[in-house]
Design a protein around this motif. Structure first.
Motif, mmCIF file in Angstrom:
data_model
loop_
_atom_site.group_PDB
_atom_site.id
_atom_site.type_symbol
_atom_site.label_atom_id
_atom_site.label_comp_id
_atom_site.label_asym_id
_atom_site.label_seq_id
_atom_site.Cartn_x
_atom_site.Cartn_y
_atom_site.Cartn_z
ATOM 1 N N HIS A 21 -24.139 -61.157 -121.414
ATOM 2 C CA HIS A 21 -22.690 -61.011 -121.639
ATOM 3 C C HIS A 21 -22.247 -59.588 -121.306
ATOM 4 C CE1 HIS A 21 -18.745 -61.697 -123.284
ATOM 5 N NE2 HIS A 21 -18.911 -60.747 -124.187
ATOM 6 N N TYR A 22 -22.951 -58.606 -121.826
ATOM 7 C CA TYR A 22 -22.566 -57.211 -121.616
ATOM 8 C C TYR A 22 -22.581 -56.825 -120.136
ATOM 9 C CZ TYR A 22 -23.414 -56.974 -126.653
ATOM 10 O OH TYR A 22 -23.408 -57.201 -128.010
ATOM 11 N N ILE A 23 -23.648 -57.208 -119.423
ATOM 12 C CA ILE A 23 -23.704 -56.813 -118.010
ATOM 13 C C ILE A 23 -22.685 -57.580 -117.163
ATOM 14 C CG2 ILE A 23 -26.110 -56.054 -118.193
ATOM 15 C CD1 ILE A 23 -26.822 -58.568 -116.471
ATOM 16 N N SER A 24 -22.228 -58.738 -117.655
ATOM 17 C CA SER A 24 -21.226 -59.499 -116.899
ATOM 18 C C SER A 24 -19.826 -58.919 -117.055
ATOM 19 C CB SER A 24 -21.231 -60.970 -117.322
ATOM 20 O OG SER A 24 -20.597 -61.151 -118.575
ATOM 21 N N ILE A 25 -19.570 -58.183 -118.135
ATOM 22 C CA ILE A 25 -18.208 -57.654 -118.345
ATOM 23 C C ILE A 25 -18.090 -56.164 -118.056
ATOM 24 C CG2 ILE A 25 -17.655 -59.463 -120.012
ATOM 25 C CD1 ILE A 25 -17.925 -57.353 -122.239
ATOM 26 N N ILE A 26 -19.223 -55.472 -117.920
ATOM 27 C CA ILE A 26 -19.181 -54.037 -117.638
ATOM 28 C C ILE A 26 -19.797 -53.803 -116.265
ATOM 29 C CG2 ILE A 26 -19.943 -51.741 -118.374
ATOM 30 C CD1 ILE A 26 -19.892 -52.824 -121.262
ATOM 31 N N GLU A 27 -18.938 -53.476 -115.329
ATOM 32 C CA GLU A 27 -19.341 -53.265 -113.948
ATOM 33 C C GLU A 27 -20.407 -52.170 -113.855
ATOM 34 O OE1 GLU A 27 -16.844 -51.879 -110.162
ATOM 35 O OE2 GLU A 27 -15.861 -53.476 -111.322
ATOM 36 N N GLY A 28 -21.325 -52.313 -112.913
ATOM 37 C CA GLY A 28 -22.357 -51.301 -112.717
ATOM 38 C C GLY A 28 -23.429 -51.342 -113.792
ATOM 39 N N SER A 29 -23.693 -52.514 -114.323
ATOM 40 C CA SER A 29 -24.659 -52.678 -115.405
ATOM 41 C C SER A 29 -25.696 -53.716 -114.993
ATOM 42 C CB SER A 29 -23.942 -53.122 -116.683
ATOM 43 O OG SER A 29 -22.947 -52.186 -117.038
ATOM 44 N N GLU A 30 -26.900 -53.614 -115.584
ATOM 45 C CA GLU A 30 -27.955 -54.554 -115.220
ATOM 46 C C GLU A 30 -29.052 -54.610 -116.273
ATOM 47 O OE1 GLU A 30 -30.222 -53.359 -111.763
ATOM 48 O OE2 GLU A 30 -30.182 -51.262 -112.392
ATOM 49 N N ILE A 31 -29.746 -55.733 -116.303
ATOM 50 C CA ILE A 31 -30.964 -55.854 -117.094
ATOM 51 C C ILE A 31 -32.078 -55.271 -116.243
ATOM 52 C CG2 ILE A 31 -32.611 -57.450 -118.140
ATOM 53 C CD1 ILE A 31 -30.230 -59.346 -118.659
ATOM 54 N N THR A 32 -32.836 -54.339 -116.801
ATOM 55 C CA THR A 32 -33.877 -53.676 -116.017
ATOM 56 C C THR A 32 -35.278 -54.189 -116.312
ATOM 57 O OG1 THR A 32 -33.831 -51.851 -117.601
ATOM 58 C CG2 THR A 32 -32.536 -51.578 -115.593
ATOM 59 N N SER A 33 -35.493 -54.754 -117.500
ATOM 60 C CA SER A 33 -36.795 -55.354 -117.792
ATOM 61 C C SER A 33 -36.693 -56.286 -118.991
ATOM 62 C CB SER A 33 -37.858 -54.286 -118.066
ATOM 63 O OG SER A 33 -37.620 -53.659 -119.307
ATOM 64 N N ILE A 34 -37.501 -57.337 -118.959
ATOM 65 C CA ILE A 34 -37.594 -58.258 -120.096
ATOM 66 C C ILE A 34 -39.063 -58.660 -120.248
ATOM 67 C CG2 ILE A 34 -36.995 -60.491 -121.089
ATOM 68 C CD1 ILE A 34 -34.438 -60.515 -119.536
ATOM 69 N N VAL A 35 -39.559 -58.509 -121.463
ATOM 70 C CA VAL A 35 -40.867 -59.038 -121.820
ATOM 71 C C VAL A 35 -40.605 -60.081 -122.897
ATOM 72 C CG1 VAL A 35 -43.145 -58.526 -122.794
ATOM 73 C CG2 VAL A 35 -42.002 -56.848 -121.310
ATOM 74 N N ARG A 36 -41.085 -61.291 -122.673
ATOM 75 C CA ARG A 36 -40.837 -62.389 -123.602
ATOM 76 C C ARG A 36 -42.105 -62.705 -124.411
ATOM 77 N NH1 ARG A 36 -36.150 -64.130 -121.396
ATOM 78 N NH2 ARG A 36 -35.989 -64.108 -119.153
ATOM 79 N N TYR A 37 -41.870 -63.238 -125.603
ATOM 80 C CA TYR A 37 -42.989 -63.722 -126.398
ATOM 81 C C TYR A 37 -43.570 -64.959 -125.727
ATOM 82 C CZ TYR A 37 -41.681 -60.752 -130.347
ATOM 83 O OH TYR A 37 -41.399 -59.670 -131.156
ATOM 84 N N GLY A 38 -44.883 -65.036 -125.704
ATOM 85 C CA GLY A 38 -45.572 -66.204 -125.178
ATOM 86 C C GLY A 38 -46.003 -67.112 -126.316
ATOM 87 N N ALA A 39 -46.677 -68.173 -125.942
ATOM 88 C CA ALA A 39 -47.193 -69.123 -126.930
ATOM 89 C C ALA A 39 -48.180 -68.416 -127.850
ATOM 90 C CB ALA A 39 -47.884 -70.287 -126.221
#
Length: 132
Positions: A21-39
């Protein structure tokens, strides 16, 4: 000492939704990394173990907490955005207040041209300012 980075702890597995949501409404923004929980890890599989994103060059970190806490975000810590135009301020305010709460409606409070303060639907507090 390394850099100082704001850190947001979300509950109920909404960290990724909030970042998107935040990166979609604020120009010049991005997700730079995501580590997810595994099983079989300590968090719900697929939720955010740790992520970083930028809003206009400011880096943030966030997680989905697998521990339920008796606290959440508070307006005493907020993200302050200096807007370039009244249109930009109004647009951000409308997108952030959707399913959120107005703390100070957009107005002239004497310290800038326009100002608004909201808690968004994720509980994060935002101050939007259009300086003189």
């Amino acid at each position: 000492m390394g850099k100082v980075t704001p850190f947001l702890m979300f509950q109920d597995g909404i960290a990724e939704e909030a970042m998107n949501h935040y990166i979609s409404i604020i120009e010049g923004s991005e997700i730079t990394s995501i580590v997810r929980y595994g099983a079989n890890e300590s968090g719900d599989e697929g939720t955010v173990m740790q992520a970083t994103f930028t809003l206009k060059g400011q880096q943030f970190m966030c997680i989905d907490s697998n521990v339920k806490h008796q606290f959440t975000f508070t307006p005493s810590f907020s993200i302050f955005i200096t807007c370039d135009t009244e249109e930009e301020l109004n647009n951000l305010y409308q997108k952030l207040i959707e399913d959120g709460q107005a703390l100070m409606p957009i107005g002239d409070y004497g310290f800038s041209q326009r100002f608004g303060w909201v808690n968004d639907r994720f509980g994060v507090s935002w101050q939007l300012n259009l300086p003189f």
